[in-house]
Design an enzyme around this catalytic site. Structure first.
Site, short mmCIF file in Angstrom:
data_model
loop_
_atom_site.label_atom_id
_atom_site.label_comp_id
_atom_site.label_asym_id
_atom_site.label_seq_id
_atom_site.Cartn_x
_atom_site.Cartn_y
_atom_site.Cartn_z
N SER A 7 0.86 -1.20 0.00
CA SER A 7 0.00 0.00 0.00
C SER A 7 0.89 1.23 0.00
O SER A 7 1.64 1.47 0.96
CB SER A 7 -0.88 0.03 1.25
N HIS A 32 -1.02 -1.35 -4.39
CA HIS A 32 -2.28 -1.03 -3.72
C HIS A 32 -2.33 0.47 -3.46
O HIS A 32 -1.44 1.04 -2.81
CB HIS A 32 -2.38 -1.81 -2.40
N ASP A 34 -4.46 3.54 -2.01
CA ASP A 34 -5.56 3.87 -1.08
C ASP A 34 -6.05 5.29 -1.31
O ASP A 34 -5.37 6.26 -0.99
CB ASP A 34 -5.06 3.76 0.36
N MET A 36 -8.67 8.18 -0.34
CA MET A 36 -9.52 8.54 0.80
C MET A 36 -10.03 9.96 0.62
O MET A 36 -9.29 10.86 0.22
CB MET A 36 -8.70 8.47 2.09
N HIS A 65 -8.04 1.11 -4.20
CA HIS A 65 -8.96 0.88 -3.09
C HIS A 65 -9.66 2.20 -2.79
O HIS A 65 -9.04 3.11 -2.22
CB HIS A 65 -8.14 0.37 -1.88
N MET A 67 -11.85 4.44 -0.79
CA MET A 67 -12.50 4.68 0.49
C MET A 67 -13.15 6.07 0.39
O MET A 67 -12.71 7.05 1.02
CB MET A 67 -11.49 4.60 1.65
N MET A 136 -11.37 -5.93 5.18
CA MET A 136 -10.63 -4.95 5.97
C MET A 136 -10.34 -5.54 7.34
O MET A 136 -11.27 -5.91 8.07
CB MET A 136 -11.42 -3.66 6.11
N GLY A 141 -8.78 3.94 6.89
CA GLY A 141 -8.43 5.35 7.04
C GLY A 141 -6.96 5.60 7.30
O GLY A 141 -6.44 6.66 6.96
N GLY A 144 -0.60 1.38 9.50
CA GLY A 144 0.07 1.17 10.78
C GLY A 144 -0.80 0.75 11.93
O GLY A 144 -0.39 0.83 13.09
N ASP A 175 -6.52 -6.58 4.19
CA ASP A 175 -5.93 -5.25 4.18
C ASP A 175 -5.97 -4.62 5.58
O ASP A 175 -7.03 -4.31 6.10
CB ASP A 175 -6.72 -4.38 3.19
N SER A 198 2.79 -0.51 6.06
CA SER A 198 3.91 -0.27 6.97
C SER A 198 4.90 -1.44 6.98
O SER A 198 6.11 -1.23 7.08
CB SER A 198 3.40 0.02 8.38
O1 5SP Z 1 -6.82 0.74 3.21
C1 5SP Z 1 -5.99 0.82 4.10
C2 5SP Z 1 -6.21 1.70 5.29
O2 5SP Z 1 -7.54 2.20 5.25
C3 5SP Z 1 -4.80 -0.02 4.04
O3 5SP Z 1 -4.46 -0.32 2.67
C4 5SP Z 1 -3.58 0.48 4.82
O4 5SP Z 1 -2.94 1.48 4.10
C5 5SP Z 1 -2.67 -0.69 5.07
O5 5SP Z 1 -1.59 -0.23 5.87
P1 5SP Z 1 -0.89 -1.25 6.93
O6 5SP Z 1 -1.94 -1.61 7.96
O7 5SP Z 1 -0.44 -2.44 6.14
O8 5SP Z 1 0.24 -0.45 7.50
CO CO Z 2 -6.29 -0.33 1.35
#
Ligand code: 5SP
Ligand code: CO
Length: 218
Positions: A7, A32, A34, A36, A65, A67, A136, A141, A144, A175, A198
């Site tokens: 991501s 990936h 994200d 938002m 993805h 959101m 999820m 959002g 980490g 995810d 992360s």
């Molecule tokens: O869609 C999301 C967060 O909303 C994910 O794609 C996170 O960006 C994944 O990050 P890590 O939990 O792997 O650090």
């Molecule tokens: Co995501």
């Protein structure tokens, strides 16, 4: 073999191009992305210009993805920007079946994402139309966060539905909070794609981190 989708929300945006080339070089299976909007989730990330700017840096699939509220409004723009897979949230559209069919009609792969609190049973009738189900394992959002353990049960439920509807090729993607500590059990539960932000970009050690994820799933 489980696929790894880094991501880029966790990438170093001061050198995003370099990070994209690195995940490609070190064996990522897709990118990936994200998106938002600050409404569907309490964060704002990036949109079309960023996606366009990195599109020609790699041949890896862009796994977008969304959101965002009412994502159908922007499907064409995300495709123009370079999306290969468009995943929308079950919770983000009133007529989710129409949204799925619209994305499919555009010739890109369609994914459906479930927030941690959304039961798998709600999407059984949609499984035949899907290329991907995104479970999820954190509240969306932010990167980490910690993996929510009951996500493993949801993965097993989705796997059972994929078998029931003969969707062997469907991507079962997880995810949020994925790392070396849990990637093996996530894969064994039935996930064939994991998103890792992360865990891949931590300390900028992309090669080492991807290698560690690969080793941890053996
Ligand atoms: O869609 C999301 C967060 O909303 C994910 O794609 C996170 O960006 C994944 O990050 P890590 O939990 O792997 O650090
Ligand atoms: Co995501």
């Amino acid at each position: 073999m489980v696929k790894i989708a880094p991501s880029i929300l966790s990438a170093d945006f001061s050198k995003l191009g370099e990070d994209i080339r690195s995940i490609d070089k070190y064996g990522a299976d897709m990118v990936h992305i994200d998106v938002m909007d600050g409404k569907f989730v309490p964060n704002i990330s990036f949109g079309f210009p960023i996606i366009k700017s990195i599109r020609n840096l790699t041949d890896l699939e862009f796994d977008v993805h969304l959101m965002i509220e009412e994502p159908t409004r922007f499907v064409d723009e995300f495709i123009d920007a370079g999306a290969d897979i468009i995943t929308i949230h079950y919770e983000s559209e009133v007529h989710i079946d129409r949204a799925i069919n619209y994305i499919k009609s555009k010739g890109v792969k369609v994914g459906l994402s479930l927030n941690p609190g959304t039961p798998v049973s709600l999407i059984e009738n949609l499984i035949p139309a899907l290329d991907l189900v995104l479970i999820m394992s954190v509240n969306p959002g932010f990167g980490g966060q910690k993996f929510i353990p009951y996500s493993l049960d949801k993965i097993k439920e989705v796997k059972a539905l994929a078998e029931k509807y003969n969707k062997d090729e469907m991507m079962i993607q997880v995810d949020g909070g994925v790392g070396t500590q849990n990637i093996k059990e996530i894969n064994e539960a039935g996930a064939n794609v994991v998103v890792a932000g992360s865990a891949v970009f931590r300390n900028g050690e992309i090669e080492k981190n991807i290698e560690a994820l690969r080793k941890a799933v053996i």
